[in-house]
Motif scaffolding. Sequence first.
Motif, PDB file in Angstrom:
ATOM      1  N   LYS A 133     -16.176 -28.843 -22.002  1.00 40.29           N
ATOM      2  CA  LYS A 133     -16.464 -29.742 -23.122  1.00 40.29           C
ATOM      3  C   LYS A 133     -17.694 -30.603 -22.863  1.00 40.29           C
ATOM      4  O   LYS A 133     -18.552 -30.766 -23.751  1.00 40.29           O
ATOM      5  CB  LYS A 133     -15.248 -30.623 -23.404  1.00 40.29           C
TER       6      LYS A 133
ATOM      7  N   LYS B  80     -21.866 -30.496 -24.780  1.00 42.85           N
ATOM      8  CA  LYS B  80     -22.438 -31.587 -25.580  1.00 42.85           C
ATOM      9  C   LYS B  80     -23.885 -31.281 -25.945  1.00 42.85           C
ATOM     10  O   LYS B  80     -24.701 -30.931 -25.083  1.00 42.85           O
ATOM     11  CB  LYS B  80     -22.364 -32.901 -24.813  1.00 42.85           C
TER      12      LYS B  80
ATOM     13  N   THR C 229     -21.469 -31.198 -30.345  1.00 44.00           N
ATOM     14  CA  THR C 229     -21.537 -29.746 -30.184  1.00 44.00           C
ATOM     15  C   THR C 229     -21.583 -29.090 -31.557  1.00 44.00           C
ATOM     16  O   THR C 229     -20.683 -29.255 -32.375  1.00 44.00           O
ATOM     17  CB  THR C 229     -20.321 -29.216 -29.402  1.00 44.00           C
TER      18      THR C 229
ATOM     19  N   LEU D  41     -13.946 -29.895 -29.580  1.00 44.79           N
ATOM     20  CA  LEU D  41     -15.296 -30.089 -29.068  1.00 44.79           C
ATOM     21  C   LEU D  41     -15.790 -31.515 -29.277  1.00 44.79           C
ATOM     22  O   LEU D  41     -15.312 -32.232 -30.156  1.00 44.79           O
ATOM     23  CB  LEU D  41     -16.267 -29.116 -29.759  1.00 44.79           C
ATOM     24  N   ASP D  42     -16.767 -31.901 -28.490  1.00 45.44           N
ATOM     25  CA  ASP D  42     -17.438 -33.179 -28.700  1.00 45.44           C
ATOM     26  C   ASP D  42     -18.189 -33.124 -30.037  1.00 45.44           C
ATOM     27  O   ASP D  42     -18.704 -32.062 -30.415  1.00 45.44           O
ATOM     28  CB  ASP D  42     -18.425 -33.426 -27.551  1.00 45.44           C
TER      29      ASP D  42
END
Length: 259
Positions: free
Chosen positions: A82, A86, A110, A106-107
């Motif tokens: 994860k 980024k 992303t 996901l961040d």
Amino acid sequence: MYKLGFIGMGNMASAIQEGFINSGYIKADEICGFDLSEIATEKAKARGVTPLSDGHEVIRNAEIIFMAVKPQVVEKVVAPLKEDLKGKALVSMVLGYDFAKYETMLDPSTRHLTFMPNTPIAVGEGMILLEDQQTLTDDEYDFIKKAFESAGSVEVLPSHLMGVGGALSGCAPAYIYMVIEALADGAVAQGLPRASAYKLASQTVLGSGKMQLASGLHPGILKDNVTSPAGSTIKGVKALEDGGLRAAFINAIEKSMGK
């Protein structure tokens, strides 16, 4: 920096790589990847793809990341990556993991797109579905879409239709191979050599599909154009109807969706 990095290089990922490379749109030395399987890794090396040591290294060294692992392990694979993802672009072909699901994994930085391919992409005749919800940049989306178009046909679908679309284009190659095998078996039973039977059946399936796409005519019209009154084709059509061919295919799509 590699253009594409694959996390997972099994059969479907291999077909995608072959399709891109064979089309000339992406060179083999512009692709890297990682797979736990030594066999998959060796096959990737044989086609000119650069194997790397793990997913972290793939993400660091590629512009666009392909997530190509089994659905049952995707969350286990994504979680430790994860942070690396980024600000990166991720395209995923993991069944059941759509835009909304990735948004929870996901961040926010992303960018991601979910797609569904099929194995004929390896020979430039793939059917690739793109989910309409995605967050790639315009340049990234354009690049990926053109890459897929270089190795097949692309259809953009809303999220709620990706499942049935994938059941049709993703599973149906197996059904069509069964059709090819069965047609060939029928011809072999009547004396045609096996190699010739496979060639005739496969080319007939390929040509029929291309004719429908090129003409845009309803398949029923094209079928009627081949079936003369009291002719051999209509007798064969009746035999297929007696055998429940249409119902079998309709049921296959339904079952492939888990219903």
